[in-house]
Design a protein around this motif. Structure first.
Motif, short mmCIF file in Angstrom:
data_model
loop_
_atom_site.label_atom_id
_atom_site.label_comp_id
_atom_site.label_asym_id
_atom_site.label_seq_id
_atom_site.Cartn_x
_atom_site.Cartn_y
_atom_site.Cartn_z
N GLU A 149 0.85 -1.19 0.00
CA GLU A 149 0.00 0.00 0.00
C GLU A 149 0.88 1.24 0.00
OE1 GLU A 149 -3.58 2.15 2.61
OE2 GLU A 149 -2.93 0.08 3.07
N GLY A 150 0.43 2.25 -0.72
CA GLY A 150 1.24 3.45 -0.81
C GLY A 150 0.43 4.72 -0.71
N SER A 151 1.15 5.83 -0.73
CA SER A 151 0.53 7.15 -0.68
C SER A 151 1.13 7.99 -1.80
CB SER A 151 0.81 7.81 0.67
OG SER A 151 0.30 9.12 0.69
N VAL A 152 0.27 8.63 -2.58
CA VAL A 152 0.75 9.51 -3.65
C VAL A 152 1.28 10.79 -3.00
CG1 VAL A 152 0.09 10.87 -5.67
CG2 VAL A 152 -0.88 8.59 -5.34
N ILE A 153 2.58 11.01 -3.12
CA ILE A 153 3.18 12.19 -2.49
C ILE A 153 3.35 13.35 -3.47
CG2 ILE A 153 4.35 10.84 -0.72
CD1 ILE A 153 6.95 11.22 -2.34
N LYS A 154 3.29 13.03 -4.78
CA LYS A 154 3.46 14.08 -5.77
C LYS A 154 2.90 13.63 -7.11
CE LYS A 154 6.96 17.06 -7.94
NZ LYS A 154 8.43 17.34 -8.08
N VAL A 155 2.24 14.54 -7.80
CA VAL A 155 1.80 14.29 -9.17
C VAL A 155 2.79 15.00 -10.09
CG1 VAL A 155 -0.03 14.57 -10.88
CG2 VAL A 155 -0.62 14.13 -8.48
N THR A 156 3.52 14.22 -10.89
CA THR A 156 4.55 14.81 -11.76
C THR A 156 3.98 15.28 -13.09
OG1 THR A 156 5.11 12.61 -12.59
CG2 THR A 156 6.39 13.44 -10.73
N GLU A 157 2.84 14.69 -13.49
CA GLU A 157 2.20 15.15 -14.74
C GLU A 157 0.70 14.87 -14.67
OE1 GLU A 157 2.13 14.38 -19.57
OE2 GLU A 157 3.78 13.58 -18.37
#
Length: 751
Positions: A149-157
């Motif tokens: 399981e993860g967490s989106v820390i940044k949207v690059t595009e």
């Protein structure tokens, strides 16, 4: 709850846990995903407890539920390599954020297992965005088989710059509910950015601010109001917007088309081979306006002289000009139920380039001499001028061939340009009969080498004047269609062979041999019906597929097996390197015959004409080598986009049509099966879905080995190809889903 309701709910839970994206969850998480209200959690616990007792699922020490029997020995080698054991908490990876149809979100990481993303960890990501994900749970705890399981820390595009949806208006603001259900967040629209859109209108919104995770939704500006969904054409216009097709041509492109259409061709005619006295006809659909191919045929001393004459679009559209750049970008014409988005403006596609009857037209011709065995013994590719004598329709030619001794033909066409009356001219009659004979000869020759012919029905959608669906039926492909198909195939293959041996830069149409794993799966599938194909370790010959199609012809399993065979094939594409065409069993193949609606055809016309006139210099050879890779790959991508959009529009119209037929009874055949239910195809080409829970008063499961759906207590069996009477239970235009239930059953109420 009674035993039948308990069985139904157990099935729902098992299907939910069988989803590839499912990770072990606690009771409250399962309840949230299934939208089960708090008062009914006790019933959920009862169902889970029953499944644990039956050893269908396991209750883990951490209070999470998982499917029983999923151990390392059950996964394949690929899964062993790409499992969650490769992740460690705190690591960061780049990937693509994706939302599944049932609302699960995950990040696809190259060469690793997907990372599950819960609602609170999605940040500002929308479906398809490129993101950085941080692992918060590696899924490596002792006794655990859950996904990382993860967490989106940044949207690059952010890939979703515009969203199409339904505008909902409040007093001081509005919001857009996306048509794409994989976009999980509504778009907030301040009143001053709403363009005064009315409630429940279809709009295109530009995203100005993607928000900040949980604190707010994306914010946007309404850029275009498409209109109320009830207005004619708004439904198809919405699909056009979603797929990014241009609605019209820019003014400067139209102006260029107007200039080109007025060009005098009298001097050009003198430079060409004059075939205006040769009896030439076009054969197409009644409503076709972009006529890019015409045919002529003569027979003398046992030799057929077949002329395939193609509109010389390259004479009007010069390389690098406005029209050429626009056509290259579009790649292909796109055909919707109520309109066409052409590759060229109408002045060209329906005007100066279209091979309209009784007009002098510039063409590029492939003239082939064919012997009595169907072999092309010689050919000539040349610049010509023709004058079409008759504009014929497929229906007209079919009726003429079916009623050779009658004096009249019953044609339903309303187009006065299409020939509708019987022609007493002996030369004309002889031409059509000879075309029929040669087409069958070419077809026989093609089948002898192993060419495959899928005779799957296409959908014909007939609309009312207001854009609503009047009727949906299977398109009737007749011997008249086959005549043109065979002549075009012969020309395409002949041109491809010549330019392969000339070793000039070119664009080929390639269809690769299917993957052997797919063929082994197909072999196992058809074995359930008593059929087989011979496969080897490294190769499958198309003749084996052809033999199979011949065996199933006319059987109840024909439609089902044909679909499975087609899905096992690879997709044809354009490329600069010559390659085989598996489906046609052809060594070399190209697309030469449709330059009005396909850009690769136009591009190779330029190469052919340049070679005919003065040859290809080293400088020009380098030029073509530099541009053709892009043309091939871009045209392939545009073709796929067009196909997807056309299919989507057909599905939408099918849902619209069936919404007016809720409760109606139809006969169909079972065309597909999954663990969730069965697909049923109707005679009119519409396909719907019967959920497992709606099949009947039993617990049904899918036997994937024998491709059967079996009742646990009654042992009743449903097989692919079985006839079944159904009732239309529902149709959702937004999701493109049509629901059926077996006749005599009631649809179960489910959350």
């Amino acid at each position: 709850m009674d035993i039948y309701e308990l069985d139904r709910r157990k099935k729902v839970i098992l299907d939910f846990m069988n989803d590839p994206v499912y990770r072990p969850m606690k009771l409250k998480e399962i309840a949230a995903c299934l939208n089960i209200e708090k008062p009914k959690k006790a019933q959920l616990f009862e169902v889970l407890d029953e499944l644990v007792a039956l050893k269908k699922i396991k209750l883990m020490p951490n209070g999470r539920y998982k499917l029983a029997g999923k151990t390392d020995t059950c996964v394949n080698e690929k899964e062993k390599v790409y499992n969650s054991a490769n992740y460690k908490a705190g690591e960061e990876y780049s990937g693509i954020y994706t939302v599944s149809r049932n609302g699960f979100a995950f990040v696809s990481v190259d060469q690793k297992q997907d990372v599950f993303i819960s609602g609170k960890n999605q940040n500002t990501a929308l479906n398809g965005d490129k993101v950085i994900v941080r692992i918060i749970d590696s899924g490596r705890k002792k006794g655990s088989e859950q996904k990382a399981e993860g967490s989106v820390i940044k949207v690059t595009e952010h890939v979703n710059k515009h969203i199409l949806g339904l505008y909902k208006k409040n007093k001081k603001f509005g919001f857009v509910v996306p048509d794409d259900k994989r976009i999980l967040k509504d778009i907030y629209v301040p009143a001053e950015k709403s363009k005064d859109a009315l409630d429940n209108t279809k709009v295109l919104v530009r995203i100005d601010d993607y928000g900040s995770g949980l604190r707010q939704n994306p914010e946007g500006t309404v850029e275009e109001i498409l209109g109320d969904l009830k207005e004619p054409g708004v439904d198809i216009l919405s699909i056009i917007k979603v797929f990014g097709f241009p609605e019209d041509f820019e003014k400067r492109v139209k102006a260029a088309a107007n200039r080109v259409a007025l060009r005098d061709i009298s001097k050009e005619i003198d430079k060409r081979i004059d075939l205006r006295d040769v009896y030439t006809v076009t054969i197409d659909k009644e409503d076709a306006k972009d006529l890019d191919d015409a045919v002529s045929l003569e027979f003398d001393d046992g030799i057929w002289k077949l002329g395939v004459h193609i509109a010389d679009v390259s004479h009007y559209v010069k390389e690098g000009g406005l029209l050429d750049k626009e056509a290259c970008e579009r790649g292909t014409s796109v055909y919707f139920p109520d309109r066409v988005i052409p590759m060229f403006p109408a002045q060209l596609s329906n005007g100066c380039c279209s091979l309209n009857a009784n007009e002098d037209k510039l063409t590029l011709s492939c003239i082939m001499d064919i012997d009595s065995s169907g072999k092309v013994i010689s050919h000539k590719i040349c610049e010509t001028v023709i004058r079409v004598k008759k504009r014929l329709s497929y229906n007209y030619v079919f009726e003429l061939l079916e009623n050779q001794d009658k004096d009249m033909i019953n044609s339903n066409t309303q187009d006065l340009d299409v020939c509708t009356e019987i022609i007493e001219d002996t030369e004309f009659r002889k031409l059509i009969y000879n075309m029929h004979d040669l087409a069958l000869l070419l077809r026989k020759k093609r089948f002898e080498r192993g060419s495959i012919d899928f005779d799957l029905p296409e959908s014909s959608i007939i609309l009312n004047t207001d854009g609503s669906v009047k009727k949906i039926q299977a398109y009737n492909r007749t011997v008249a269609n086959i005549i043109i198909e065979e002549f075009m195939l012969a020309a395409n293959e002949t041109v491809a062979q010549e330019y392969f041996w000339l070793e000039l830069p070119f664009i080929y149409r390639v269809h690769d041999t299917p993957d052997m794993e797919k063929m082994r799966e197909l072999s196992a599938f058809i074995n359930n019906f008593g059929f087989s194909v011979i496969t080897s370790k490294n190769e499958m010959h198309p003749k084996e597929i052809q033999k199979l199609l011949n065996k199933i012809y006319g059987t109840e399993a024909e439609a089902v097996i044909s679909r499975m065979v087609l899905s096992s094939m690879k997709q044809a594409r354009y490329q600069v390197l010559p390659g085989k065409h598996f489906g046609l069993a052809a060594q070399y193949y190209t697309h030469f015959t449709s330059p009005i609606r396909r850009y690769p055809d136009l591009q190779i016309h330029r190469i052919i004409k340049e070679n005919i006139k003065k040859g290809i210099s080293d400088k020009r050879r380098t030029h073509y080598m530099n541009i053709l890779d892009y043309v091939a790959s871009h045209s392939s991508a545009m073709e796929r986009r067009a196909n997807d959009a056309e299919r989507d529009a057909v599905k939408y119209k099918m849902c619209e049509y069936m919404q007016t037929r809720i409760g109606c009874v139809f006969d169909g055949i079972i065309s597909g099966m999954t663990k969730h239910g069965m697909y049923v195809a109707l005679e009119n080409t519409i396909e719907g879905f019967i959920s497992m829970a709606d099949i009947g008063d039993d617990y049904y499961f899918f036997d994937s080995i024998n491709y059967e759906t079996v009742g646990q207590r009654s042992n009743k069996i449903f097989r692919l190809g079985d006839s079944i009477k159904i009732v239309v239970a529902g149709a959702d235009k937004m999701t493109r889903v049509i629901d059926f239930i077996p006749y005599g059953k009631k649809k179960k109420r489910r959350k």
